[in-house]
Each structure stands twice: as structure tokens, then as C-alpha cells.
Enzyme design. Structure first.
Site, PDB file in Angstrom:
ATOM      1  N   SER A  42       4.161   1.772   5.198  1.00 52.32           N
ATOM      2  CA  SER A  42       2.850   1.984   4.602  1.00 52.32           C
ATOM      3  C   SER A  42       2.575   0.923   3.518  1.00 52.32           C
ATOM      4  CB  SER A  42       2.782   3.419   4.079  1.00 52.32           C
ATOM      5  OG  SER A  42       1.473   3.803   3.821  1.00 52.32           O
TER       6      SER A  42
ATOM      7  N   ASP B 122      -3.645   7.269  13.041  1.00 55.50           N
ATOM      8  CA  ASP B 122      -3.411   6.672  11.719  1.00 55.50           C
ATOM      9  C   ASP B 122      -4.521   5.672  11.430  1.00 55.50           C
ATOM     10  OD1 ASP B 122      -2.440   5.369   9.460  1.00 55.50           O
ATOM     11  OD2 ASP B 122      -0.561   4.707  10.372  1.00 55.50           O
TER      12      ASP B 122
ATOM     13  N   HIS C 151       0.333   8.954  10.618  1.00 60.91           N
ATOM     14  CA  HIS C 151       0.821   8.176   9.487  1.00 60.91           C
ATOM     15  C   HIS C 151       1.861   8.974   8.702  1.00 60.91           C
ATOM     16  CE1 HIS C 151       0.613   4.914   6.604  1.00 60.91           C
ATOM     17  NE2 HIS C 151       0.819   5.838   5.684  1.00 60.91           N
TER      18      HIS C 151
END
Length: 357
Positions: free
Chosen positions: A143, A297, A327
């Protein structure tokens, strides 16, 4: 998102931080790995050293945790677990970095912390202190941490003081650009769990400033000034996404915003914050790359476009796309938050590292 705005970001972030603090575990060694909290170049890191006798020099990974540049800690249970597993299974030294966090420390501070740890670790004297093979070091992150890993890998190419070349970069559902926040993945996943669009817009804007005007402009995708229009070629999803990921979405060119806003907060136009904005010439020299993307995501298309751009530049890319994942799936590896998809994605990533580092 209205409710979140009424509560105010700080309440929200304090609440989220509370969760991440509860989740933090102390540095504890086990029978396989010696774990210590220390500092590299004045930046706190959690260091994982395999205990088994090395046969020759070891591999190493510098890891950056996720959390939107505002949250997270190398000591959170899922990160600590992943670092231990990588260190033990792959006989690898892992340096997990606690870079300073926004909004107290906005861009470029998190990037600079990530960079200075990596540069410090890559010195031959430090590598030899930990028994690391200089030809087998990678950067990795998930991320916002995948964003930092990608940015660090790019920046190392420009730094004449760094002699050690990275062997690989591993980008796990990375955030790579804040130019176009209306990609198909943002439209398809606007309210998906863990990372709805409103929260990602909030993370991106807070990385640069707590001034709500940037967040409002980003939320309506009107934050890029006309004078920066040439950068859209690097994030043009109608060119860069495979047909299957364009799924009937229609590309409309950018709607330009205020030049004053971009001059005040130029970070979102900077490749150190948005690695997708790097030129093709710069991408050409990057190491072999593993990119994980998840179907459900908002960041899916960032990773897919970077995979495409890297391939076009001649870089070896493994793009692993998980059709059934969302995600943050790698956070779900431990009871009571355990999911088969988390284990599958983690095992796939570890296998790639084993074969390519």
C-alpha cells in the site's frame, strides 16, 4: 464519508491509531529469528536476523509498512508476523522501517526516512556487519509502503553515492499516483471495505497537507493544473490498462484545477510521491519487479499501469492479479482475522522472493 467528515479527520485518525497501537507487539526473539528495535541513520527500524547458521552470505529485504502514510507500525502483529516468516523461511535479514508519519510529518519526510534507512543499509560496511550479500538486497512494501519502496528504488538510480544495486522490488497493492483519482478501479470500488475512495483521497491529501482545499479538489479530481497536463500520459489508463481491466469505462481527459493549489502543495506532481510519473528513461534501469494487485481495490489500476510501463521499458515484471481479493488482504494472516486469500497472496509473494532474490 459525510459522517467521517463530521467526526473530523483527527478523531478518525486517532481512532485508527488506537487500533494499530493495540495491535503492536514488542520486539520478541523466537527460536528462529532474533528481533531487535534499533535505529539506522536515526530512523527507528525493527531488525529480523535469522538464527540458523548461514551457509555463505544472506539475502536482505528493506520493508515499508502500509497505512496511508498516516498509520501503521513495523511492530503491528501482521507486519511482525510477515517479517518473521520472510526472515525464517528465506533465511533473510529483514529491516522493517518505522518512518515518521503524516499529517505531523508530511511529504517528503516519510519518503526521506525510507530513503535514508535504505541508503544506510546498502553501505558495504553495514551489509557485511549483518552478513548480507550485496548482490541480493530488495525493497518491499504494501500500500503506502509499496509507494515508498517504488520511490526509493527510483531514487537510488539517481544517487552516485550508492554503489549497491537492488536485486528486486516488491510492490504489494501499491499507491503510485495521485494525478487521476477517477480510474476505473476508483469507480468500481468507491465503497469497498478497508479502503473506500474517500479514505484514499484523504490519505493522499494528508500526505501533502491538512488543508482541506486539496482534499476537496482531489475528491472531485480537479487538482492538477493545466501546466502539468503533460504528466497525464504517464497515467492514461485508456492506453496503459489491459482491455479486460478497462471494462466498458470511458476515458475522459483531465479536468484541470488551480495552479495556485499545485504550487502550494507540489508533492502530488513529484515522482518521489507518485512513482508512476517517472519518465520511461528512468524506469528502464529498475530491478526485476513483483507487483500484486487486487480486483476489489481502488489502487488496482495504479499497480497494473506501473506493470505495463515497466514492461514497456524492458524491466522484468511479474504482475500477480488476485480476482477475489480486496485491499489490505495481507493483514488477514492471524487468528481471529484470518482469511485463506491472505495466506494465498502471502505465499505467492514469498515464493517469488525465494526464486528471484
Amino acid at each position: 464519508s459525510m459522517a467521517a467528515d463530521l467526526l473530523g479527520l483527527m478523531h478518525y485518525m486517532v481512532g485508527m491509531r488506537l487500533v494499530t497501537v493495540i495491535e503492536r507487539v514488542a520486539a520478541r526473539s523466537d527460536e528462529n529469528v532474533t528481533v531487535t528495535d534499533t535505529e539506522f541513520n536515526n530512523v527507528p527500524v525493527r531488525l529480523y536476523l535469522p538464527r540458523r547458521a548461514p551457509d555463505g552470505l544472506r539475502r536482505a529485504m528493506v520493508y515499508f509498512h502500509g497505512g496511508g502514510w498516516c498509520l501503521g507500525d513495523a511492530g503491528m502483529k501482521p507486519y511482525d508476523h510477515m517479517s518473521r516468516q520472510v526472515s525464517n523461511k528465506l533465511n533473510t535479514v529483514v529491516v522493517s522501517v518505522n518512518y515518521r508519519l503524516a499529517p505531523e510529518h508530511p511529504f517528503p519526510v516519510p519518503f526521506e526516512d525510507a530513503y535514508s534507512v535504505t541508503k544506510f543499509f546498502l553501505q558495504s560496511s553495514v551489509l557485511s556487519q549483518y552478513g548480507v550479500d550485496p548482490a541480493r538486497v530488495c525493497v518491499a512494501g504494501d500500500s503506502a509502503g509499496g509507494n515508498l519502496a517504488a520511490a526509493v528504488a527510483q531514487q537510488l538510480l539517481e544517487d552516485p553515492e550508492v554503489k549497491t544495486k537492488l536485486k528486486a522490488q516488491i510492490l504489494l497493492y501499491p499507491a503510485l499516483q495521485a494525478l487521476d483519482l477517477d480510474l476505473p478501479s476508483y469507480r468500481d470500488n468507491v465503497n469497498k471495505p478497508l479502503l473506500p475512495k474517500s479514505l484514499m483521497v484523504r490519505f493522499w491529501s494528508e500526505y501533502f497537507t491538512s488543508d482541506p482545499s486539496l482534499r476537496e479538489a482531489m475528491a472531485s479530481n480537479r487538482h492538477v493544473p493545466a501546466e502539468s497536463g503533460h504528466l497525464f500520459q504517464f497515467v492514461n489508463w485508456s492506453q496503459l490498462l489491459p482491455a479486460g481491466m478497462r471494462k466498458g469505462h470511458v476515458y475522459a481527459g483531465p479536468t484541470y484545477g488551480s495552479a495556485a493549489l499545485a504550487r502550494r502543495y507540489p508533492g502530488f506532481l513529484d515522482p518521489r510521491a507518485a512513482p508512476l510519473l517517472a519518465s520511461d528513461a528512468r524506469l528502464r534501469h529498475l530491478p526485476p519487479t513483483y507487483i500484486l494487485t487486487c480486483e476489489h481495490d481502488v489502487l488496482r489500476d495504479d499497480g497494473a499501469m506501473y506493470a505495463q510501463r515497466l514492461r514497456a521499458a524492458g524491466v522484468g515484471v511479474t504482475h500477480s492479479h488476485a480476482q477475489d481479493a480486496f485491499h489490505g488482504a495481507l493483514m488477514f494472516l492471524l487468528w481471529p482475522f484470518e482469511l485463506a486469500v491472505g495466506h494465498r497472496l502471502f505465499n505467492g509473494y514469498v515464493e517469488w522472493v525465494n526464486e528471484n532474490l
